[in-house]
Design an enzyme around this catalytic site. Structure first.
Site, PDB file in Angstrom:
ATOM      1  N   GLU A 152      -5.091   1.343   3.090  1.00  0.00           N
ATOM      2  CA  GLU A 152      -4.849   0.287   4.071  1.00  0.00           C
ATOM      3  C   GLU A 152      -4.957   0.797   5.499  1.00  0.00           C
ATOM      4  O   GLU A 152      -5.472   0.109   6.385  1.00  0.00           O
ATOM      5  CB  GLU A 152      -3.465  -0.322   3.838  1.00  0.00           C
ATOM      6  CG  GLU A 152      -3.188  -1.593   4.647  1.00  0.00           C
ATOM      7  CD  GLU A 152      -2.632  -1.338   6.037  1.00  0.00           C
ATOM      8  OE1 GLU A 152      -2.674  -2.247   6.877  1.00  0.00           O
ATOM      9  OE2 GLU A 152      -2.173  -0.197   6.302  1.00  0.00           O
ATOM     10  N   GLU A 153      -4.491   2.009   5.746  1.00  0.00           N
ATOM     11  CA  GLU A 153      -4.421   2.526   7.102  1.00  0.00           C
ATOM     12  C   GLU A 153      -5.784   2.916   7.672  1.00  0.00           C
ATOM     13  O   GLU A 153      -5.917   3.086   8.880  1.00  0.00           O
ATOM     14  CB  GLU A 153      -3.489   3.747   7.161  1.00  0.00           C
ATOM     15  CG  GLU A 153      -2.056   3.485   6.736  1.00  0.00           C
ATOM     16  CD  GLU A 153      -1.277   2.612   7.707  1.00  0.00           C
ATOM     17  OE1 GLU A 153      -1.867   2.163   8.713  1.00  0.00           O
ATOM     18  OE2 GLU A 153      -0.086   2.367   7.455  1.00  0.00           O
ATOM     19  N   ASP A 159       6.569   1.574   6.066  1.00  0.00           N
ATOM     20  CA  ASP A 159       5.147   1.228   6.046  1.00  0.00           C
ATOM     21  C   ASP A 159       4.397   2.146   5.078  1.00  0.00           C
ATOM     22  O   ASP A 159       3.903   3.180   5.486  1.00  0.00           O
ATOM     23  CB  ASP A 159       4.590   1.373   7.465  1.00  0.00           C
ATOM     24  CG  ASP A 159       3.126   1.007   7.594  1.00  0.00           C
ATOM     25  OD1 ASP A 159       2.631   0.230   6.759  1.00  0.00           O
ATOM     26  OD2 ASP A 159       2.477   1.505   8.527  1.00  0.00           O
ATOM     27  N   ASP A 203      -0.621   4.467   0.930  1.00  0.00           N
ATOM     28  CA  ASP A 203      -1.096   5.458   1.886  1.00  0.00           C
ATOM     29  C   ASP A 203      -0.283   5.356   3.177  1.00  0.00           C
ATOM     30  O   ASP A 203       0.351   4.333   3.458  1.00  0.00           O
ATOM     31  CB  ASP A 203      -2.579   5.276   2.175  1.00  0.00           C
ATOM     32  CG  ASP A 203      -2.914   3.894   2.724  1.00  0.00           C
ATOM     33  OD1 ASP A 203      -2.498   2.895   2.099  1.00  0.00           O
ATOM     34  OD2 ASP A 203      -3.582   3.807   3.774  1.00  0.00           O
ATOM     35  N   HIS A 239       0.826  -1.209   0.000  1.00  0.00           N
ATOM     36  CA  HIS A 239       0.000   0.000   0.000  1.00  0.00           C
ATOM     37  C   HIS A 239       0.861   1.261   0.000  1.00  0.00           C
ATOM     38  O   HIS A 239       2.002   1.268   0.479  1.00  0.00           O
ATOM     39  CB  HIS A 239      -0.970   0.016   1.184  1.00  0.00           C
ATOM     40  CG  HIS A 239      -0.347   0.145   2.538  1.00  0.00           C
ATOM     41  ND1 HIS A 239      -0.120   1.362   3.143  1.00  0.00           N
ATOM     42  CD2 HIS A 239       0.085  -0.788   3.430  1.00  0.00           C
ATOM     43  CE1 HIS A 239       0.414   1.175   4.339  1.00  0.00           C
ATOM     44  NE2 HIS A 239       0.559  -0.117   4.540  1.00  0.00           N
ATOM     45  N   HIS A 244       4.317   4.242  12.300  1.00  0.00           N
ATOM     46  CA  HIS A 244       3.250   5.081  12.852  1.00  0.00           C
ATOM     47  C   HIS A 244       3.775   6.101  13.857  1.00  0.00           C
ATOM     48  O   HIS A 244       2.981   6.888  14.380  1.00  0.00           O
ATOM     49  CB  HIS A 244       2.138   4.244  13.496  1.00  0.00           C
ATOM     50  CG  HIS A 244       1.382   3.393  12.526  1.00  0.00           C
ATOM     51  ND1 HIS A 244       0.158   2.845  12.830  1.00  0.00           N
ATOM     52  CD2 HIS A 244       1.668   2.979  11.269  1.00  0.00           C
ATOM     53  CE1 HIS A 244      -0.273   2.139  11.796  1.00  0.00           C
ATOM     54  NE2 HIS A 244       0.634   2.205  10.841  1.00  0.00           N
ATOM     55  N   ASP A 301       4.094  -6.147   4.530  1.00  0.00           N
ATOM     56  CA  ASP A 301       3.640  -5.057   5.392  1.00  0.00           C
ATOM     57  C   ASP A 301       3.670  -5.490   6.855  1.00  0.00           C
ATOM     58  O   ASP A 301       2.827  -5.096   7.642  1.00  0.00           O
ATOM     59  CB  ASP A 301       2.225  -4.637   4.983  1.00  0.00           C
ATOM     60  CG  ASP A 301       1.801  -3.324   5.643  1.00  0.00           C
ATOM     61  OD1 ASP A 301       2.686  -2.562   6.068  1.00  0.00           O
ATOM     62  OD2 ASP A 301       0.587  -3.081   5.755  1.00  0.00           O
TER      63      ASP A 301
END
Length: 467
Positions: free
Chosen positions: A152-153, A118, A88, A86, A440, A176
């Site tokens: 995805e997030e 990520d 995003d 992904h 994150h 991921d």
């Protein structure tokens, strides 16, 4: 077979691959408001266009699925393998020290920037794996498709959109997570509940309570306001509760009321035992206070009976269980608001492979109903498991061992990945075991050597599975 050629190719293209990752990481692709033709906002749209242009530039056939998802195919043969990544990212947040979030830099062998680990870095590593197979002329009889999502997030609605239009490949992996292979993911019960009761003005009383920021986060802080109590009484009770719960309390007087702030330690809801739940600690304190008996106070005591402080396995509510494949059930009481005549809250339970709606959902619903609390949730996400003895998994583990020299094994997670709903989907890389990439968080990074090794591994997997 072809290992030497793959390693030489990747080593020769190391700097080019890192620059392509930086190109994508300079784009802030966090989810933004809908714009016509851009379902997840301008940033996700720009990242997808850039990635597809990159793939086309390397000679791959691409398809754009209405800016939800983009794909790149190695060839036009029957599809054997999907690689699901992904583009995003989560919001940048605060606290960055090495570089600005969207100004990626390499320092001390690490590539810093939002999305480097990520999941833009692994996505480009997968693209370079396909590029290596293509440009080295390694013969394959099946196709591999790189699928690039953009949501995805925030719920993976992009992938639902894609799989409503396309069939799954016989095998899928998502880079991921971390190596070796995550083939088991627990199910999930996100329990939303409420209760109503008669309001009371009798003193001392709880005026209000508010705790929790997200359903999947153990609350590290919780607040309540009480009226009609002396500060000395609060402090004496808190002193005892602190020793029992390891939660600290701060009191602020304001006229006739006192605000209580409970301080614990946050954690992800999939690992609640790693945190100190400020919400359950606060409820424990409230239960010990000499509040006037009323329907509200009674309901709080019944709620704490169901979710007592320190119970992170659902024992009190009757769902404590575990199995060899996925380990123990976990439960995090994550959000709660209480007013004069009602309360509502949420808990997050990650459930092992042996779980189902009969032995989890129905049990919780019955236990809560007996205490006068209504569980609104009527479904749970089932667990996910792919046979560790399958040819697919054995191939992934064998290649990982060959390129790293480390022992490969299957592992389970309480968190969900991009492949949770795919029949034969697993998480595979791109982080190496024991590496905290600060995903994150501030100063997210990917180890450059790990990205390069991942690209080599992915290329070899393509050769082994598609030849």
């Amino acid at each position: 077979m072809y290992k030497d050629q793959i390693e030489r190719y990747m080593d020769a293209h190391r700097d080019e691959m890192i620059e392509d990752i930086c190109r994508l990481c300079r784009i802030n692709s966090e989810k933004m408001p809908y714009i016509e033709g851009k379902p997840f906002g301008a940033g996700a749209f720009d990242a997808l266009q850039s990635a597809l242009a990159m793939a086309e530039g390397y000679g791959f056939s691409t398809v754009n699925y209405d800016n939800y998802v983009g794909t790149a195919d190695l060839n036009d043969k029957e599809r054997q393998l999907d690689i699901l990544a992904h583009l995003d990212v989560v919001p940048a947040g605060e606290g960055w020290t090495v570089t600005e979030p969207f100004e990626p830099v390499v320092k001390d062998g690490r590539l810093y920037g939002r999305g480097t680990a990520d999941d833009k870095g692994p996505a480009v590593a997968a693209l370079y794996a396909m590029r290596a197979v293509k440009e080295l002329g390694i013969p394959v009889t099946k196709n591999v498709r790189l699928i690039l999502g953009t949501d995805e997030e925030c719920g993976s609605s992009d992938i639902k959109y894609y799989y409503d239009r396309e069939k799954e490949a016989p095998m899928t992996f998502s880079p991921d997570a971390e190596f070796p292979v995550t083939n088991t993911e627990k199910g999930r019960l996100e329990g939303h509940f409420h209760a109503s009761f008669a309001a009371s003005s009798a003193l001392p009383r709880l005026v209000k309570l508010d705790a929790g920021i997200k359903v999947n986060v153990v609350p590290g802080k919780a607040k309540a306001v009480v009226e009609g109590l002396e500060l000395k009484t609060l402090e004496e009770t808190a002193s005892l509760v602190e020793k029992e719960t390891d939660i600290s309390f701060i009191f602020e007087e304001n006229a006739s009321v006192i605000q209580i702030t409970a301080q614990g330690a946050g954690a992800h809801a999939s690992t609640p035992q790693e945190g100190r739940n400020a919400l359950t600690g606060l409820l424990t304190l409230l239960e010990r206070l000499p509040l006037a008996e009323c329907a509200q106070f009674s309901c709080i005591k019944r709620l704490l009976k169901l979710f007592p402080h320190g119970d992170t396995c659902g024992k009190a509510v009757g769902i404590d269980m575990e199995d060899e494949l996925s380990g123990a059930l976990t439960l995090a009481f994550s959000m709660l608001t209480v007013g004069s005549d009602s309360l509502e809250g949420v808990f997050d339970s990650r459930c092992p492979v042996c779980s189902n709606e009969d032995n989890v959902l129905k049990i919780v619903k019955k236990a809560m109903a007996e205490e006068g609390i209504a569980l609104e949730t009527d479904f749970m996400v089932p667990p996910h498991h792919v046979d560790g003895e399958s040819y697919f998994i054995k191939t992934l583990l064998s290649v990982y061992e060959d390129y790293t020299g480390l022992k490969g094994s299957c592992q389970a997670t309480g968190g969900g990945t991009y492949v949770h709903n795919l029949k034969n989907g697993v998480a595979y890389g791109a982080s190496m075991p024991g590496t905290d990439n600060r995903m994150h968080g501030a100063d997210e990074f990917a180890v450059v050597d790990h990205l390069l090794t991942s690209a080599k591994i992915f290329a070899q997997v393509i050769v082994n599975l598609c030849s």
